[in-house]
Write an enzyme that holds these catalytic residues in place. Structure first.
Site, PDB file in Angstrom:
ATOM      1  N   ILE A 155     -21.295   2.344  63.829  1.00  0.00           N
ATOM      2  CA  ILE A 155     -22.736   2.196  63.568  1.00  0.00           C
ATOM      3  C   ILE A 155     -23.012   0.888  62.833  1.00  0.00           C
ATOM      4  CG2 ILE A 155     -24.757   3.239  62.469  1.00  0.00           C
ATOM      5  CD1 ILE A 155     -23.418   5.997  62.875  1.00  0.00           C
ATOM      6  N   ASP A 174     -16.003  -3.745  54.873  1.00  0.00           N
ATOM      7  CA  ASP A 174     -15.388  -2.461  55.222  1.00  0.00           C
ATOM      8  C   ASP A 174     -14.062  -2.342  54.479  1.00  0.00           C
ATOM      9  OD1 ASP A 174     -15.872  -0.264  57.579  1.00  0.00           O
ATOM     10  OD2 ASP A 174     -13.747  -0.447  57.068  1.00  0.00           O
ATOM     11  N   ARG A 242     -25.201   8.758  54.747  1.00  0.00           N
ATOM     12  CA  ARG A 242     -25.066  10.085  54.145  1.00  0.00           C
ATOM     13  C   ARG A 242     -25.719  10.106  52.780  1.00  0.00           C
ATOM     14  NH1 ARG A 242     -24.732  12.182  58.058  1.00  0.00           N
ATOM     15  NH2 ARG A 242     -23.238  13.667  58.879  1.00  0.00           N
ATOM     16  N   GLU A 271     -30.388  17.551  50.458  1.00  0.00           N
ATOM     17  CA  GLU A 271     -30.963  17.896  51.764  1.00  0.00           C
ATOM     18  C   GLU A 271     -30.854  19.401  51.923  1.00  0.00           C
ATOM     19  OE1 GLU A 271     -29.682  15.677  55.200  1.00  0.00           O
ATOM     20  OE2 GLU A 271     -29.606  13.824  54.070  1.00  0.00           O
ATOM     21  N   HIS A 289     -33.633  12.698  58.157  1.00  0.00           N
ATOM     22  CA  HIS A 289     -32.304  12.730  58.787  1.00  0.00           C
ATOM     23  C   HIS A 289     -32.426  12.801  60.322  1.00  0.00           C
ATOM     24  CE1 HIS A 289     -27.860  13.918  57.960  1.00  0.00           C
ATOM     25  NE2 HIS A 289     -27.967  13.317  59.140  1.00  0.00           N
ATOM     26  N   ALA A 292     -29.912  10.302  64.681  1.00  0.00           N
ATOM     27  CA  ALA A 292     -29.370  10.588  66.024  1.00  0.00           C
ATOM     28  C   ALA A 292     -30.387  11.281  66.923  1.00  0.00           C
ATOM     29  CB  ALA A 292     -28.129  11.467  65.883  1.00  0.00           C
TER      30      ALA A 292
END
Ligand SMILES: O=C(O)[C@H](O)COP(=O)(O)O
Length: 315
Positions: A155, A174, A242, A271, A289, A292
């Site tokens: 992503i 990363d 997240r 959440e 959220h 996707a």
């Protein structure tokens, strides 16, 4: 074979399963009734809403497969399931572009104040918006600015590719360094490969105009008061990864002090009931959220998940 698609499945995925002889139920069983209901099934598919924990796995010895339609498996006790001989599969690549595009929805929203303007535009009978126009007189363009991407997996790289297409500079970090190129594909078949190399987390934090998070939640936030202090003044921060990866109290302080100009949040520490201070903040663009949740991503996810299930049971 019977599959319970407890958080739904795209009709194409359902049809593929049915053509292969599976019975697929898509009615959501509440979490507290799942242990009883699942005894009649051979497999379950979930998104992030349904939790498949150890107790549920123990209560349903008939279950042979748990399918996650999506990336994050934090709602499933994966290792435990596998130790009991239950297969666990997910679809890690199918939603990358949809999440990346949501990052830019939040970025474009933040730089032009849409989250606040949408709440404050005059309603029927009052057509004056000149004061509002003055308040929003100075937006920012994205082209030529630097986006810092923390987490350079699928992503993160998709987000970088969209950013490069918009003429932005990319700084990426990363845990596993990356040196290679990202390919931009254009209408008519032309494509161009742009070299990208990861740098240190400190470099990303200190030199970015916008920062987007693309990591799973580990044990503590990646961005907290210390990190906000090191950022450029007026930075925009987006989190479509997240909940918990940003210290929300520190974010609010940074927004109130002007250090952070705006934030775009798709995920939250709490959440599904985020804190009111986050929900009501005029500098935060909010989505529930839905990274996707596009037709295309769900179709790819449903197709891939169905294929994985069919392959597993045909082994
Ligand atoms: O991990 C994921 O795939 C995303 O967070 C999306 O979750 P969802 O399927 O519950 O929308």
């Amino acid at each position: 074979m019977k599959i319970l698609a407890n958080d739904g499945i795209d009709p194409i995925g359902k049809a593929l399963l049915e053509q292969a002889g599976f019975v697929v139920d898509t009615e959501t069983v509440p979490q507290e009734k799942l242990a009883e209901a699942l005894k009649n099934y051979d497999g379950i598919t979930v998104r992030s809403a349904t939790k498949v924990r150890q107790e549920l796995i123990d209560a349903c010895p008939n279950i042979k497969l748990i399918g996650r339609g999506g990336v994050g498996m934090d709602n499933i006790d994966v290792e435990y399931a596998r130790s009991k001989g239950v297969a666990v599969v997910n679809t890690p690549a199918a939603s990358s572009l949809s999440v990346a595009e949501l990052v830019f929805s939040h970025l474009f929203t933040g730089v032009r104040f849409l989250q606040d303007a949408n709440r404050k535009m005059p309603v029927e009978g009052n057509t004056k918006f000149n004061d509002l126009k003055k308040a929003y007189a100075k937006g920012t363009e994205l082209r030529g600015k630097t986006i810092g991407i923390i987490g350079f997996g699928r992503i993160g790289r998709e987000t970088a590719t969209v950013a490069l297409g918009l003429g932005m500079n990319v700084l990426a970090y990363d845990l596993y360094p990356f040196e290679g190129s990202l390919t931009l594909n254009f209408q008519g078949g032309a494509s161009v490969a742009i070299p990208v190399k990861t740098v240190s987390l400190d470099e990303v934090i200190a030199n970015s105009d916008f920062i987007s998070l693309h990591t799973p939640f580990a044990d503590k936030p990646i961005l907290g008061a210390e990190e906000f202090a090191k950022m450029k003044k007026g930075v925009g921060v987006v989190n479509c990864s997240r909940g918990g990866t940003i210290d929300e109290a520190a974010l609010i302080e940074a927004l109130d002090s002007g250090k952070v100009a705006f934030a775009g949040l798709d995920v939250f520490y709490n959440e599904p009931t985020p804190d009111a201070a986050i929900l009501q903040h005029s500098k935060i663009s909010l989505t529930p959220h839905i990274g996707a949740s596009t037709n295309e991503a769900q179709e790819r996810i449903g197709t891939e998940l169905a294929t994985l299930i069919i392959e597993h049971f045909n082994k």
